[in-house]
Design a protein around this motif. Structure first.
Motif, short mmCIF file in Angstrom:
data_model
loop_
_atom_site.label_atom_id
_atom_site.label_comp_id
_atom_site.label_asym_id
_atom_site.label_seq_id
_atom_site.Cartn_x
_atom_site.Cartn_y
_atom_site.Cartn_z
N ASP A 1 0.79 -1.34 0.06
CA ASP A 1 0.03 -0.08 0.02
C ASP A 1 0.70 1.19 -0.08
O ASP A 1 1.08 2.06 1.08
CB ASP A 1 -0.77 -0.09 1.10
N MET B 1 -8.96 1.35 -3.66
CA MET B 1 -7.87 0.58 -3.90
C MET B 1 -6.84 0.82 -4.68
O MET B 1 -7.15 1.17 -5.62
CB MET B 1 -8.44 -0.82 -3.99
N ALA C 1 -10.41 1.27 -0.59
CA ALA C 1 -8.96 1.08 -0.05
C ALA C 1 -8.75 0.15 1.07
O ALA C 1 -9.64 -0.34 2.03
CB ALA C 1 -8.62 2.40 0.47
N LEU D 1 -6.86 -6.83 3.07
CA LEU D 1 -7.43 -7.72 1.92
C LEU D 1 -7.41 -9.24 2.13
O LEU D 1 -8.36 -9.87 1.69
CB LEU D 1 -6.49 -7.43 0.56
#
Length: 368
Positions: free
Chosen positions: A277, A294, A330, A336
């Motif tokens: 990220d 995301m 996001a 995730l």
């Protein structure tokens, strides 16, 4: 036997260790899981025990792959050793307070009895043959615990997916050089709202005496969701009682990405992709990605076995994932994986949208 390097670095630690019977366990084969319950993703852990198997305390933790100095230190280990000796001096009067440091008997008695490990390992190393492949690593115990669920089509419980929560997710930053002393409190965190302050020494949590950060994590690991834990705190020479509030879903604020067991998770739900990220604001703007959506950069693409599923699907390093299994909000790599492990099933194929250069592509990724 006490490592001579410890004596050279800190004679005080050697003097403390000489008051213990020191035993080194170098393999998880045959490990008694009714006694040795700890964060199996750690690379090193210590148990301070009475001869009757009463646990005085645990030591050893980490919350990052490389910044272990934020969680452990030789001074902190010494403080835990001193605390263990003090508890031993009071034993057995404190037996009741120490009882909760031992967890309930597990369904599986030893690592080699887990379904995912059975037949591959035995209770001892094969010193006459291939000794390295015969060794069960601690992280394999954590993987085996998780694998009791997903292959059977069951959701992985939060306490298995996010074991031994680090107190920093509640805003408590502990001093690695002391037992369970608060170095700082994050603004607007649950800990700040509950009244914790820098300099507080947390003497006990839910009645359990604390010798270390690992002790505090054990108490959190056994806590409910939600819950309000009773903390006995020493502040400015005075003892006071605070509560530590755990709101619903509190465990999921933890980070899975540093854990050794995330390697198995990536095999199962990201096709062996390591995602970061770290897409800059400027890069997001160039790609037309809105805030709060995301943007996970592919840092590494697995090359072998199940870890090569992403490679076979067409992913490349530095692709930017903007949608995964229909989710576009996001997320971190950890968030995730935590979502996918319970939202997908083995054998299922999910769509993943990536940006490569300035163009978008969609791949199909199999779940394991």
């Amino acid at each position: 036997q006490i490592d001579s390097r410890v004596a050279e670095r800190d004679p005080k630690i050697r003097a403390l260790l000489e008051q213990y019977v020191c035993v080194r366990v170098i393999t998880a084969n045959g490990m008694d899981l009714s006694l040795f319950q700890f964060d199996y993703d750690q690379s090193w852990a210590a148990f301070l025990l009475n001869a009757d198997r009463t646990i005085y305390g645990r030591y050893g933790t980490r919350s990052h792959q490389t910044r272990e100095h934020e969680d452990i230190s030789i001074e902190g280990f010494g403080a835990a050793l001193e605390g263990g000796l003090a508890l031993h001096k009071e034993f057995p009067k404190n037996r009741e307070a120490l009882a909760a440091k031992r967890g309930p008997a597990p369904a599986t008695r030893a690592p080699e009895e887990f379904a995912s490990l059975k037949g591959k390992y035995t209770s001892a190393l094969d010193y006459q043959g291939k000794v390295v492949p015969s060794c069960i690593h601690c992280h394999q115990v954590g993987e085996a615990l998780r694998n009791e669920y997903r292959p059977a089509g069951k959701p992985v419980p939060a306490d298995v997916l996010f074991p031994y929560p680090h107190p920093k997710i509640l805003g408590l930053i502990l001093d690695p050089r002391r037992r369970a002393a608060v170095l700082g409190v994050s603004p607007e965190s649950p800990a700040e709202k509950d009244g914790f302050k820098a300099g507080d020494e947390i003497l006990s949590l839910e009645g359990q005496p604390l010798l270390s950060l690992a002790d505090l994590q054990w108490a959190l690991h056994r806590a409910g969701d939600p819950a309000a834990l009773k903390a006995e705190v020493s502040r400015g020479g005075k003892t006071m009682e605070l509560k530590l509030t755990l709101t619903e879903g509190w465990r999921r604020k933890g980070d899975l990405s540093w854990r050794a067991t995330s390697w198995d998770l990536r095999r199962r739900v990201t096709g062996g992709l390591l995602l970061k990220d770290d897409v800059s604001t400027d890069r997001r703007a160039q790609l037309g990605l809105k805030p709060g959506t995301m943007a996970l950069r592919v840092e590494h693409v697995g090359q072998y076995g199940d870890h090569a599923a992403g490679k076979k699907a067409g992913f490349q390093k530095d692709d930017i994932v903007v949608s995964f299994a229909g989710r576009e909000e996001a997320m971190t790599d950890s968030e995730l994986m935590a979502f996918l492990v319970n939202a997908t099933k083995p054998g299922e194929t999910v769509p993943v949208v990536i940006v490569r250069g300035t163009g978008r592509m969609e791949f199909k990724l199999p779940m394991k």
